[in-house]
Design a protein around this motif. Sequence first.
Motif, PDB file in Angstrom:
ATOM      1  N   THR A 309       3.788  -3.855  -0.387  1.00  0.00           N
ATOM      2  CA  THR A 309       2.446  -3.294  -0.481  1.00  0.00           C
ATOM      3  C   THR A 309       1.636  -3.808   0.691  1.00  0.00           C
ATOM      4  O   THR A 309       1.782  -4.974   1.095  1.00  0.00           O
ATOM      5  CB  THR A 309       1.760  -3.680  -1.802  1.00  0.00           C
ATOM      6  N   THR A 311      -2.305  -4.069   2.546  1.00  0.00           N
ATOM      7  CA  THR A 311      -3.740  -4.043   2.274  1.00  0.00           C
ATOM      8  C   THR A 311      -4.497  -4.404   3.541  1.00  0.00           C
ATOM      9  O   THR A 311      -4.182  -5.420   4.172  1.00  0.00           O
ATOM     10  CB  THR A 311      -4.109  -5.047   1.167  1.00  0.00           C
ATOM     11  N   THR A 318      -3.874  -7.261   8.389  1.00  0.00           N
ATOM     12  CA  THR A 318      -3.214  -6.519   7.323  1.00  0.00           C
ATOM     13  C   THR A 318      -2.376  -7.471   6.496  1.00  0.00           C
ATOM     14  O   THR A 318      -1.607  -8.275   7.049  1.00  0.00           O
ATOM     15  CB  THR A 318      -2.307  -5.411   7.888  1.00  0.00           C
ATOM     16  N   ARG A 319      -2.536  -7.397   5.191  1.00  0.00           N
ATOM     17  CA  ARG A 319      -1.705  -8.211   4.298  1.00  0.00           C
ATOM     18  C   ARG A 319      -0.515  -7.393   3.820  1.00  0.00           C
ATOM     19  O   ARG A 319      -0.667  -6.246   3.404  1.00  0.00           O
ATOM     20  CB  ARG A 319      -2.508  -8.690   3.085  1.00  0.00           C
ATOM     21  N   ALA A 379      -2.182   0.974   6.779  1.00  0.00           N
ATOM     22  CA  ALA A 379      -3.049   0.473   5.707  1.00  0.00           C
ATOM     23  C   ALA A 379      -4.422   1.134   5.744  1.00  0.00           C
ATOM     24  O   ALA A 379      -4.971   1.515   4.704  1.00  0.00           O
ATOM     25  CB  ALA A 379      -3.183  -1.048   5.826  1.00  0.00           C
ATOM     26  N   GLU A 380      -4.994   1.289   6.942  1.00  0.00           N
ATOM     27  CA  GLU A 380      -6.326   1.872   7.062  1.00  0.00           C
ATOM     28  C   GLU A 380      -6.327   3.343   6.663  1.00  0.00           C
ATOM     29  O   GLU A 380      -7.288   3.840   6.052  1.00  0.00           O
ATOM     30  CB  GLU A 380      -6.823   1.734   8.500  1.00  0.00           C
ATOM     31  N   LYS A 383      -6.529   3.372   2.898  1.00  0.00           N
ATOM     32  CA  LYS A 383      -7.366   2.394   2.203  1.00  0.00           C
ATOM     33  C   LYS A 383      -8.292   3.030   1.178  1.00  0.00           C
ATOM     34  O   LYS A 383      -8.854   2.335   0.320  1.00  0.00           O
ATOM     35  CB  LYS A 383      -8.176   1.585   3.211  1.00  0.00           C
ATOM     36  N   GLY A 387      -6.165   0.553  -5.233  1.00  0.00           N
ATOM     37  CA  GLY A 387      -5.167  -0.500  -5.202  1.00  0.00           C
ATOM     38  C   GLY A 387      -4.441  -0.593  -3.872  1.00  0.00           C
ATOM     39  O   GLY A 387      -4.798   0.056  -2.887  1.00  0.00           O
ATOM     40  N   ASP A 388      -3.404  -1.415  -3.853  1.00  0.00           N
ATOM     41  CA  ASP A 388      -2.620  -1.604  -2.647  1.00  0.00           C
ATOM     42  C   ASP A 388      -1.695  -0.408  -2.412  1.00  0.00           C
ATOM     43  O   ASP A 388      -1.299   0.299  -3.337  1.00  0.00           O
ATOM     44  CB  ASP A 388      -1.782  -2.887  -2.750  1.00  0.00           C
ATOM     45  N   MET A 529     -12.621  -6.260  -3.261  1.00  0.00           N
ATOM     46  CA  MET A 529     -12.539  -7.295  -2.231  1.00  0.00           C
ATOM     47  C   MET A 529     -13.883  -7.994  -2.086  1.00  0.00           C
ATOM     48  O   MET A 529     -13.962  -9.211  -1.961  1.00  0.00           O
ATOM     49  CB  MET A 529     -12.116  -6.690  -0.898  1.00  0.00           C
TER      50      MET A 529
END
Length: 680
Positions: A309, A311, A318-319, A379-380, A383, A387-388, A529
């Motif tokens: 996943t 985020t 980015t995670r 991710a962006e 977004k 959720g992820d 967040m």
Amino acid sequence: MSSMGGMSMGSMSMGNGVPSMFALQQIYWIVVGSAIGIATFVNGLNRLLTRYRLQDPSSTPAQPKSLFFRVYATLTAISREISYATLPPISLGPLVIHFAPLGSMLIILANLVTVLVLCFYGLDTSDVWQWENVGYRTGFIAICQLPLIFLLAGRQNIIGYLVDMSYVRLNWFHRWIARTLWLTATIHMGFWFHDWGRYDYIAYQLTHDPLTKRGFAAWCILTFIVISSSAPVRKLSYEVFVLQHLVSFVGLIVAIWMHAPDEVKIWVWIPIGVLVFDRVVRYAWGAYVNIGIFHCSVSRCSLFAHHATVTPFPGNVTRVIIQNPEIHWKPGQHILLTCHRIAPFQSHPFTISSLPEDGRMEFFIRTQGGGTRGFAAFAEKRKSLEGDVRCGPMFIEGPYGTHRPLRQFDSVVLFGGGMGATFVIPLLRDIVSAWKSEQGDQYISRKNSLSVTRHIRFIWALKSRAEINMFESQIHTVLADINECRRLSPEFEKEIEISIYITCDKNAHLVSVPQNCSSHDNRQSNNSMFDSATNFWKNLVSTTSPDRELEKNYQDKYRKNSTPMREQLCSNPGNLDFPLPALSRERTGSDSDHSAEESTQLLPSNTNTSPTILSGRPSPHAIIRKSLERAQGESAVVVCGPRGLADDVRRSVVSLSDERAVHKGTGAQGIYLHVESFGV
């Protein structure tokens, strides 16, 4: 560059008691093997020392108890002061040239001296009739260096396992040994050209002699590899560098094979064998780890073992989280991550910021270019989804990376600069987790300790307060574990100090946070967040910097020898995706280079643990010195971050080691330093 065929040149002596060229090749590898053997012995001794300390029931297990270990500690301190030392960086306009530690430079210098001695021993270069002999000799010495270059390049690194050194560090030696090979090959070619030049024969040889043409082609390819492997060129595009590097070394091996006589082709076969071994092990292990059918269970079975996943986080971060990975790793290690959906056919190293007991692999990836830009864009783009975002399949290779276990040291000082926190926070959590485990009933009867560390000092320097939210949960886990230790054992005497330095946000003056501040902003009430960030900050109360006096005393004294880290850490604080509550007032302008006068506490005042938020930049010398003054045994200092921060920490360790005069019988204990760095 000339014919080396016909009679066996390698077994012939050049008179005056000079060994044959085969013997000189063997001498080179005796020297290399001896160096590796000594490093392997030291590694084994360090492992024995770790076990000895964890089994020591005394109150000071990190202190040497026997004459042998006292002598070893003294010798270690002397070698560290020499090997850790580094020259100040040189600024050439916008370009800053950093130097490697003296220890690494001495190893490369020793290799260079050995090679040059073997090339010219017993030969008179002023005698024109010996120029051919020099050409032959340097060719033999050049080709025997080839296996070492490949041994230092592989990720499944035999030398790395023996000496306990990561392939990342060995890769620096790989590049410099290759440059030494280039120098030897250049001398080899130069003396043949010099000899032919007397008869204006160079152009004829390059045009008509196949052996000369192949040798010249090999030299040209090697020259291209050396130039393209320099840092400025590598950083232009790492993906392009990797691709051309693979193609280039294949061409080099082929050209050398065609140029070398049969009697020395063994030096080409060995690198090929090393390369095949590295690839077979990597691919076999990678297939086992990443193919799901090898890890099927009753509840789950899929073709690919790992999905992730992603985020987006503030500050172009980015995670990435992989749940339940099929490998085990140690704190501070990294893996090579590949996601063909995001960055096809690219593999990038990322430090694992979580611990195995978390049940997941967590990465924080700063967007820089290439594959990292792909993760951020993916991710962006999604977004807006709840959720992820799920991404997969994800392929992992590793884990890689090694350092001495920190649990064996009395005091540990951890420096993280920016994203360097991904390396040092797992180390912090690992020691605290050991403390917590030791308080449990199941460990009371154990004879050996899980950790002898008494004091931890954690420093994190970052650009903006928004970045702290990346490691909110990890920091809270550390604090919760400490409180649990104190609950289980009222006599718990371990110490931990956490300081977070904000180097930017100069215009965002900090004011006190009211305890009744709202847990969310009406404009972003649905932003989880933001809710998390606000909850993290709402309990902040004013306190005083633990390092204030020490930093004021030592900052001016050592500033002239330090690298201005503000320029490296503070460039663009990034776009904040959510507003942060204001904190207590911070210093601005030129005062921001000094330690902060104000700080804030991350926990309610009913606990003794007081992490602090500070404006400005840390003073490594003052921080390390404070920890050393409390140490009752050997200490460890670990740093991961910008090159300027690493250089400042390195020079501080050398200075303090010399100040404590460990090698002069003062009774003070030594300092182990580990500098973790990644770079193309």
